[in-house]
Design a protein around this motif. Structure first.
Motif, PDB file in Angstrom:
ATOM      1  N   GLU A   1      -5.832   5.712  -0.033  1.00  0.00           N
ATOM      2  CA  GLU A   1      -4.908   4.582   0.026  1.00  0.00           C
ATOM      3  C   GLU A   1      -4.880   3.940  -1.350  1.00  0.00           C
ATOM      4  O   GLU A   1      -5.917   3.645  -1.934  1.00  0.00           O
ATOM      5  N   ILE A   2      -3.693   3.718  -1.872  1.00  0.00           N
ATOM      6  CA  ILE A   2      -3.521   3.084  -3.185  1.00  0.00           C
ATOM      7  C   ILE A   2      -3.012   1.675  -2.950  1.00  0.00           C
ATOM      8  O   ILE A   2      -1.966   1.481  -2.324  1.00  0.00           O
ATOM      9  N   ARG A   3      -3.753   0.690  -3.457  1.00  0.00           N
ATOM     10  CA  ARG A   3      -3.337  -0.696  -3.268  1.00  0.00           C
ATOM     11  C   ARG A   3      -3.327  -1.419  -4.610  1.00  0.00           C
ATOM     12  O   ARG A   3      -4.340  -1.464  -5.301  1.00  0.00           O
ATOM     13  N   PRO A   4      -2.179  -2.017  -5.005  1.00  0.00           N
ATOM     14  CA  PRO A   4      -2.141  -2.818  -6.228  1.00  0.00           C
ATOM     15  C   PRO A   4      -3.043  -4.046  -6.087  1.00  0.00           C
ATOM     16  O   PRO A   4      -3.146  -4.622  -5.008  1.00  0.00           O
TER      17      PRO A   4
ATOM     18  N   ILE B   1      -1.048   7.702  -8.126  1.00  0.00           N
ATOM     19  CA  ILE B   1      -0.899   8.836  -7.214  1.00  0.00           C
ATOM     20  C   ILE B   1      -1.511  10.095  -7.820  1.00  0.00           C
ATOM     21  O   ILE B   1      -2.210  10.857  -7.142  1.00  0.00           O
ATOM     22  N   ALA B   2      -1.291  10.304  -9.103  1.00  0.00           N
ATOM     23  CA  ALA B   2      -1.849  11.485  -9.771  1.00  0.00           C
ATOM     24  C   ALA B   2      -3.374  11.480  -9.724  1.00  0.00           C
ATOM     25  O   ALA B   2      -3.999  12.518  -9.473  1.00  0.00           O
ATOM     26  N   TRP B   3      -4.002  10.319  -9.975  1.00  0.00           N
ATOM     27  CA  TRP B   3      -5.462  10.234  -9.904  1.00  0.00           C
ATOM     28  C   TRP B   3      -5.958  10.359  -8.468  1.00  0.00           C
ATOM     29  O   TRP B   3      -6.986  10.984  -8.201  1.00  0.00           O
TER      30      TRP B   3
ATOM     31  N   THR C   1       0.807  -1.215   0.000  1.00  0.00           N
ATOM     32  CA  THR C   1       0.000   0.000   0.000  1.00  0.00           C
ATOM     33  C   THR C   1       0.842   1.267   0.000  1.00  0.00           C
ATOM     34  O   THR C   1       1.895   1.325   0.626  1.00  0.00           O
ATOM     35  N   THR C   2       0.353   2.296  -0.681  1.00  0.00           N
ATOM     36  CA  THR C   2       0.910   3.641  -0.630  1.00  0.00           C
ATOM     37  C   THR C   2      -0.222   4.579  -0.241  1.00  0.00           C
ATOM     38  O   THR C   2      -1.318   4.482  -0.788  1.00  0.00           O
TER      39      THR C   2
ATOM     40  N   GLN D   1       3.210   8.357   1.261  1.00  0.00           N
ATOM     41  CA  GLN D   1       3.890   7.524   2.251  1.00  0.00           C
ATOM     42  C   GLN D   1       3.689   6.059   1.891  1.00  0.00           C
ATOM     43  O   GLN D   1       2.620   5.677   1.422  1.00  0.00           O
ATOM     44  N   ASP D   2       4.710   5.239   2.145  1.00  0.00           N
ATOM     45  CA  ASP D   2       4.566   3.796   1.998  1.00  0.00           C
ATOM     46  C   ASP D   2       3.751   3.277   3.175  1.00  0.00           C
ATOM     47  O   ASP D   2       3.956   3.691   4.307  1.00  0.00           O
ATOM     48  N   GLY D   3       2.827   2.363   2.899  1.00  0.00           N
ATOM     49  CA  GLY D   3       2.048   1.730   3.957  1.00  0.00           C
ATOM     50  C   GLY D   3       0.674   2.330   4.137  1.00  0.00           C
ATOM     51  O   GLY D   3       0.392   3.427   3.680  1.00  0.00           O
ATOM     52  N   PRO D   4      -0.202   1.597   4.839  1.00  0.00           N
ATOM     53  CA  PRO D   4      -1.571   2.047   5.091  1.00  0.00           C
ATOM     54  C   PRO D   4      -1.630   2.934   6.333  1.00  0.00           C
ATOM     55  O   PRO D   4      -1.860   2.460   7.434  1.00  0.00           O
ATOM     56  N   PHE D   5      -1.404   4.223   6.167  1.00  0.00           N
ATOM     57  CA  PHE D   5      -1.297   5.121   7.306  1.00  0.00           C
ATOM     58  C   PHE D   5      -2.549   5.949   7.556  1.00  0.00           C
ATOM     59  O   PHE D   5      -2.473   7.020   8.129  1.00  0.00           O
TER      60      PHE D   5
END
Length: 123
Positions: free
Chosen positions: A108-111, A93-95, A54-55, A67-71
């Motif tokens: 939160e961005i998750r692949p 990230i841009a979207w 997650t980012t 940030q890296d991780g689910p914060f």
């Protein structure tokens, strides 16, 4: 690659938001959804990878923070999901930065790990 944009923010108490504020948010999210659709990146539901991939993105006070991780703060809750097909994390990230939810919460961005496509699971 598929990415899920997960919106986390504090759920408002009953009556906390005016009808006008709700209508404005609906209009902003409608415009965002139409932009995703017009760009050809909006998809459907998928199973997500574990949180170690997650980012987290915020844009509070007009400053982008990645940030890296689910914060997401513990007082915040998952409020919605946008599933996108994008070339890379930078595009995600841009979207995420453009999403109206990034103004009052965390995106939160998750692949995506696997997807059910054409009757079968695929990676």
């Amino acid at each position: 690659m598929r990415y899920a944009l997960l919106m986390h923010y504090r759920e408002p108490a009953a009556g906390e938001l005016s009808e006008e504020a709700v209508a404005e948010a609906q209009q902003a999210f409608g415009a965002y959804a139409h932009a995703l659709q017009k760009a050809g990146v909006l998809l459907s539901a998928d199973v997500l990878r574990p949180t170690d991939g997650t980012t987290s993105v915020t844009r509070r006070d007009g400053t982008l923070q990645v940030q890296d991780g689910p914060f997401a703060e513990t007082k915040e809750a998952l409020a919605g999901v946008f599933l996108l097909e994008l070339p890379d994390l930078d595009a995600a990230i841009a979207w995420a930065e453009k999403c109206p939810g990034s103004q009052w919460g965390t995106m939160e961005i998750r692949p995506v790990a696997t997807s059910f496509l054409d009757g079968a699971w695929a990676r």
